[in-house]
Design a protein around this motif. Structure first.
Motif, PDB file in Angstrom:
ATOM      1  N   PRO A  27      -0.370  12.629  -4.585  1.00 56.67           N
ATOM      2  CA  PRO A  27      -1.090  11.531  -5.228  1.00 56.67           C
ATOM      3  C   PRO A  27      -2.135  10.884  -4.325  1.00 56.67           C
ATOM      4  N   SER A  28      -3.103  10.267  -4.989  1.00 56.39           N
ATOM      5  CA  SER A  28      -4.062   9.438  -4.256  1.00 56.39           C
ATOM      6  C   SER A  28      -3.411   8.087  -3.978  1.00 56.39           C
ATOM      7  N   SER A  30      -4.892   4.233  -3.436  1.00 53.41           N
ATOM      8  CA  SER A  30      -6.114   3.424  -3.450  1.00 53.41           C
ATOM      9  C   SER A  30      -6.066   2.283  -2.441  1.00 53.41           C
ATOM     10  N   GLY A  39      -8.339   4.249   1.500  1.00 55.13           N
ATOM     11  CA  GLY A  39      -7.252   4.912   0.788  1.00 55.13           C
ATOM     12  C   GLY A  39      -7.245   6.405   1.047  1.00 55.13           C
ATOM     13  N   LYS A  40      -6.333   7.105   0.377  1.00 52.84           N
ATOM     14  CA  LYS A  40      -6.127   8.533   0.584  1.00 52.84           C
ATOM     15  C   LYS A  40      -6.420   9.294  -0.700  1.00 52.84           C
ATOM     16  N   PRO A  41      -7.256  10.338  -0.606  1.00 54.79           N
ATOM     17  CA  PRO A  41      -7.499  11.140  -1.809  1.00 54.79           C
ATOM     18  C   PRO A  41      -6.297  12.011  -2.174  1.00 54.79           C
ATOM     19  N   ALA A  42      -6.209  12.347  -3.450  1.00 51.29           N
ATOM     20  CA  ALA A  42      -5.146  13.238  -3.930  1.00 51.29           C
ATOM     21  C   ALA A  42      -5.244  14.588  -3.230  1.00 51.29           C
ATOM     22  N   CYS A  46      -0.999  12.556   4.014  1.00 51.76           N
ATOM     23  CA  CYS A  46      -1.228  11.260   4.649  1.00 51.76           C
ATOM     24  C   CYS A  46      -1.248  11.436   6.168  1.00 51.76           C
ATOM     25  N   SER A  89       1.131  16.133  -8.896  1.00 51.18           N
ATOM     26  CA  SER A  89      -0.271  16.483  -9.147  1.00 51.18           C
ATOM     27  C   SER A  89      -0.620  16.284 -10.616  1.00 51.18           C
ATOM     28  N   GLU A  92      -0.880  12.583 -11.219  1.00 48.32           N
ATOM     29  CA  GLU A  92      -2.161  12.125 -10.682  1.00 48.32           C
ATOM     30  C   GLU A  92      -3.285  12.411 -11.684  1.00 48.32           C
ATOM     31  N   GLN A  96      -5.655   9.527 -14.151  1.00 44.88           N
ATOM     32  CA  GLN A  96      -7.023   9.260 -13.742  1.00 44.88           C
ATOM     33  C   GLN A  96      -7.821   8.670 -14.891  1.00 44.88           C
TER      34      GLN A  96
END
Length: 100
Positions: A27-28, A30, A39-42, A46, A89, A92, A96
């Motif tokens: 997951p992303s 935000s 934040g972290k993209p999908a 991490c 996934s 996610e 969106q």
């Protein structure tokens, strides 16, 4: 040995399947976190995962609230990391915002 799941709020990373970290990858995120102020993209692992795929921020105030609220369970985690990655996934993708 089958994975160990807890339906109670997690206070220990031991409730997760060792070496999985699907929920820290698929997951992303935000919220800002150390190393990723936007934040972290999908699909990206991490950067706060250690070599054993454990969260270095576990129990610290810097850990995003979304991470603390996501608890392992049979539906999400399944029997292996591949199941967890696929389930997360899809979640996610399904959550969106869609362009109109």
């Amino acid at each position: 040995m089958p994975p160990v799941f807890s339906h109670a709020p997690s206070t220990s990373p031991a409730t997760c399947r060792p070496g999985c970290a699907a929920c820290c990858t698929a997951p992303s995120i935000s919220s800002p976190l150390p190393g990723l102020p936007l934040g972290k993209p999908a699909g990206m692992a991490c950067p706060q995962l250690d070599a054993e795929l454990r969260c270095r921020l576990f129990g610290l105030p810097e850990r995003p609230a979304v991470c603390s609220s996501l608890a392992p369970g049979p539906e999400m985690c399944g029997n292996n990391r591949e199941h967890a990655m696929a389930w997360l996934s899809k979640l996610e993708c399904d959550t969106q915002p869609h362009a109109t």
